[in-house]
Scaffold this active site. Structure first.
Site, PDB file in Angstrom:
ATOM      1  N   ASP A 132       0.417   6.222  -6.462  1.00  0.00           N
ATOM      2  CA  ASP A 132       1.395   5.566  -7.349  1.00  0.00           C
ATOM      3  C   ASP A 132       1.262   4.037  -7.327  1.00  0.00           C
ATOM      4  OD1 ASP A 132       2.502   5.451  -4.810  1.00  0.00           O
ATOM      5  OD2 ASP A 132       4.347   6.527  -5.313  1.00  0.00           O
ATOM      6  N   THR A 133       1.021   3.462  -6.152  1.00  0.00           N
ATOM      7  CA  THR A 133       0.875   1.999  -6.099  1.00  0.00           C
ATOM      8  C   THR A 133      -0.366   1.530  -6.871  1.00  0.00           C
ATOM      9  OG1 THR A 133      -0.406   2.048  -4.045  1.00  0.00           O
ATOM     10  CG2 THR A 133       1.975   1.883  -3.819  1.00  0.00           C
ATOM     11  N   SER A 181       7.329  13.988   0.065  1.00  0.00           N
ATOM     12  CA  SER A 181       6.649  12.796  -0.452  1.00  0.00           C
ATOM     13  C   SER A 181       7.696  11.866  -1.041  1.00  0.00           C
ATOM     14  CB  SER A 181       5.616  13.194  -1.508  1.00  0.00           C
ATOM     15  OG  SER A 181       6.205  13.997  -2.490  1.00  0.00           O
ATOM     16  N   GLY A 184       9.221   9.464   0.152  1.00  0.00           N
ATOM     17  CA  GLY A 184      10.313   9.143   1.056  1.00  0.00           C
ATOM     18  C   GLY A 184      11.431  10.179   1.129  1.00  0.00           C
ATOM     19  N   ARG A 240      11.509   7.618 -11.502  1.00  0.00           N
ATOM     20  CA  ARG A 240      10.576   6.686 -12.118  1.00  0.00           C
ATOM     21  C   ARG A 240      10.310   7.102 -13.559  1.00  0.00           C
ATOM     22  NH1 ARG A 240       5.434   7.144  -9.158  1.00  0.00           N
ATOM     23  NH2 ARG A 240       6.493   6.515  -7.275  1.00  0.00           N
ATOM     24  N   GLU A 259      -3.377   4.586   3.068  1.00  0.00           N
ATOM     25  CA  GLU A 259      -2.314   3.612   3.367  1.00  0.00           C
ATOM     26  C   GLU A 259      -2.426   3.060   4.787  1.00  0.00           C
ATOM     27  OE1 GLU A 259       1.605   5.205   2.380  1.00  0.00           O
ATOM     28  OE2 GLU A 259       0.693   6.444   0.835  1.00  0.00           O
ATOM     29  N   GLU A 297      -1.179   7.006   6.279  1.00  0.00           N
ATOM     30  CA  GLU A 297      -1.387   8.328   5.683  1.00  0.00           C
ATOM     31  C   GLU A 297      -2.352   8.183   4.514  1.00  0.00           C
ATOM     32  OE1 GLU A 297       1.779  10.197   3.550  1.00  0.00           O
ATOM     33  OE2 GLU A 297       2.226   8.435   2.372  1.00  0.00           O
TER      34      GLU A 297
HETATM   35  N1  LIG Z   1       6.234   4.311  11.265  1.00  0.00           N
HETATM   36  C1  LIG Z   1       6.675   3.511  10.298  1.00  0.00           C
HETATM   37  N2  LIG Z   1       7.060   2.241  10.574  1.00  0.00           N
HETATM   38  C2  LIG Z   1       7.518   1.424   9.587  1.00  0.00           C
HETATM   39  N3  LIG Z   1       7.643   1.788   8.305  1.00  0.00           N
HETATM   40  C3  LIG Z   1       7.283   3.037   7.952  1.00  0.00           C
HETATM   41  C4  LIG Z   1       6.781   3.963   8.929  1.00  0.00           C
HETATM   42  N4  LIG Z   1       6.504   5.118   8.289  1.00  0.00           N
HETATM   43  C5  LIG Z   1       6.810   4.922   7.005  1.00  0.00           C
HETATM   44  N5  LIG Z   1       7.272   3.691   6.767  1.00  0.00           N
HETATM   45  C6  LIG Z   1       7.679   3.115   5.466  1.00  0.00           C
HETATM   46  O1  LIG Z   1       8.043   4.178   4.581  1.00  0.00           O
HETATM   47  C7  LIG Z   1       7.122   4.276   3.497  1.00  0.00           C
HETATM   48  C8  LIG Z   1       6.889   5.730   3.112  1.00  0.00           C
HETATM   49  O2  LIG Z   1       6.360   6.418   4.230  1.00  0.00           O
HETATM   50  P1  LIG Z   1       5.114   7.394   4.096  1.00  0.00           P
HETATM   51  O3  LIG Z   1       4.749   7.882   5.445  1.00  0.00           O
HETATM   52  O4  LIG Z   1       4.032   6.717   3.333  1.00  0.00           O
HETATM   53  O5  LIG Z   1       5.755   8.606   3.283  1.00  0.00           O
HETATM   54  P2  LIG Z   1       5.451   9.215   1.838  1.00  0.00           P
HETATM   55  O6  LIG Z   1       4.478  10.310   2.104  1.00  0.00           O
HETATM   56  O7  LIG Z   1       6.771   9.725   1.379  1.00  0.00           O
HETATM   57  O8  LIG Z   1       4.861   8.111   1.004  1.00  0.00           O
HETATM   58  C9  LIG Z   1       5.878   3.550   3.977  1.00  0.00           C
HETATM   59  O9  LIG Z   1       5.090   3.084   2.891  1.00  0.00           O
HETATM   60  C10 LIG Z   1       6.496   2.423   4.811  1.00  0.00           C
HETATM   61  O10 LIG Z   1       6.990   1.389   3.992  1.00  0.00           O
HETATM   62 MG   LIG Z   2       3.125   6.927   1.453  1.00  0.00          MG
END
Ligand SMILES: Nc1ncnc2c1ncn2[C@@H]1O[C@H](COP(=O)(O)OP(=O)(O)O)[C@@H](O)[C@H]1O
Ligand SMILES: [Mg+2]
Length: 387
Positions: free
Chosen positions: A277-278, A150, A152, A356, A258, A270
């Site tokens: 968090d947002t 999670s 990133g 954070r 999201e 997802e």
């Molecule tokens: N396929 C994608 N194309 C473009 N940006 C992406 C993609 N997947 C993720 N991101 C960017 O990375 C961020 C974090 O990815 P996410 O899948 O939400 O992971 P996490 O579970 O860590 O939040 C997203 O909010 C987006 O900004």
């Molecule tokens: Mg996310």
């Protein structure tokens, strides 16, 4: 109606959730892997265990016999939740929801293959070789993520052939499990991304919060604002997707769903079955109930007749920059001097680069533009240091 709530994960989202629970007279046992975690500071009891250890988790559940088990993070041995449900404990929102969302594969396959929601094209890879193959099929750029991670962590964008090895390496060392499969996704060049906070109720209709816009760096949220610009048609599409996926996962509570918005398409990305968090932007008083109050009410079965937008708001994260202990927080006097703003300091005992530590909030009940609110929140965050 005093309930015993076992909160699994005691970060800043948990802390605000506990504060909401205290205000309604509940009893909370806050759990995390380290002492003095934010939510522990406001709960009646605490437990310090590794929640990925199923036996320790069983022991804590057996000891406290909670009315509700409320996960705040993903890194929990969620397979055990099915057993807890059988034993009569209410898992929030449901064992299925917590278990499916802890693994990107199960939730993505459910959304895309089972429900037919539009998502970025994706493949899985279990080795560097397979990753190369997947990248060839999806093309550059593409995004690699560990199945279990999670904020990133372990995530990277592959722009060319040279990035593949690095991306594989990062996915193996920074995710929650090594030697593990990854998801490779087509990179979506979205115009914007949103979180649609969705509330499912025990006896009541599905409710939606006004959409939240956000900006991410290193896969982690930096700022969010509410409401965000979206066409009525795209909002309806997102709402119907959120309703479909939450119905499938079952249970009552708040969900952070999201989406990526392109001019001609809305992609499901997802979701997390808990406050997002947002969604901390709701701490700026943007709604009649903030996301933590909504979660609490929904899981306790307290009816929520409606969610209303009270004013506009923006949030910006306050990050630490070094490794340290017992951070000193400075700049609060400057920050507090700014009108129509607020902040939260989470009280984390340990700092790390990019951790954070707090959140800055700006709001306006008048006609201030969101762009100006965002600037104010970011400026405020920059005045506060926690290192
Ligand atoms: N396929 C994608 N194309 C473009 N940006 C992406 C993609 N997947 C993720 N991101 C960017 O990375 C961020 C974090 O990815 P996410 O899948 O939400 O992971 P996490 O579970 O860590 O939040 C997203 O909010 C987006 O900004
Ligand atoms: Mg996310």
């Amino acid at each position: 109606m005093k309930k015993k709530i076992l909160l699994l994960g005691s970060g800043e989202l948990g802390k605000e959730f506990v504060i909401a629970a205290q205000r309604l007279g509940q009893h909370v046992i806050a759990v995390d892997s380290y002492d003095d975690a934010p939510a522990m500071q406001v709960a009646q009891e605490k437990e310090i265990i590794n929640m990925l250890d199923g036996d320790l988790l069983d022991q804590v559940v057996a000891k406290h016999k909670p009315d509700l088990i409320v996960p705040e993070i993903e890194a929990i041995r969620t397979e055990r939740f099915y057993e807890y449900e059988k034993q009569g404990f209410q898992v929030v929102p449901s064992a299925k929801a917590a278990n499916f969302t802890m693994n990107r594969k199960s939730i993505r396959d459910l959304a895309s293959k089972q429900l037919g929601l539009p998502t970025a094209k994706y493949l899985y890879a279990s080795s560097e070789e397979e990753l190369k193959k997947a990248v060839r099929e999806l093309g550059f750029p593409c995004v690699v993520k560990p199945l279990m991670s999670s904020s990133g962590k372990g995530q990277s964008v592959i722009k060319n052939e040279d990035d593949i090895s690095k991306a594989w390496e990062a996915s193996q060392t920074k995710g929650r499990a090594s030697g593990a499969e990854v998801i490779v996704e087509e990179f979506i060049r979205f115009e914007s991304e949103i979180t649609l906070l969705t509330v499912t109720q025990k006896n009541g209709k599905v409710l939606f919060c006004p959409p939240i816009g956000h900006r991410q760096e290193r896969g982690d949220y930096q700022e969010s604002w509410q409401p965000t610009d979206i066409s009525e048609t795209q909002l309806k599409e997102a709402q119907s997707m959120a309703e479909a996926v939450t119905r499938e996962l079952t249970g009552a509570g708040i969900w952070g769903v999201e989406f990526f918005l392109c001019t001609d398409k809305v992609y499901f990305s997802e979701l997390s079955p808990r406050p997002h968090d947002t969604g901390m932007v709701t701490l700026a008083g943007t709604q009649n109930f903030n996301e933590f109050e909504l979660h609490l009410r929904a899981i306790l079965g307290i009816p929520i007749p409606e969610i209303t937008l009270e004013r506009k708001g923006a949030s910006a994260v306050i990050l630490s920059s070094t490794d340290g202990k017992i951070p000193e927080v400075t700049g609060l006097d400057v920050a507090a001097g700014m009108p129509e703003s607020d902040f939260r300091i989470f009280g984390k005992p340990v700092t790390r680069p990019y951790r954070r530590m707090g959140v800055a909030l700006a709001y306006s009940g008048k006609n201030e533009e969101i762009s100006s609110l965002r600037k104010r929140a970011v400026l405020l965050a920059s005045k506060i240091k926690a290192n």
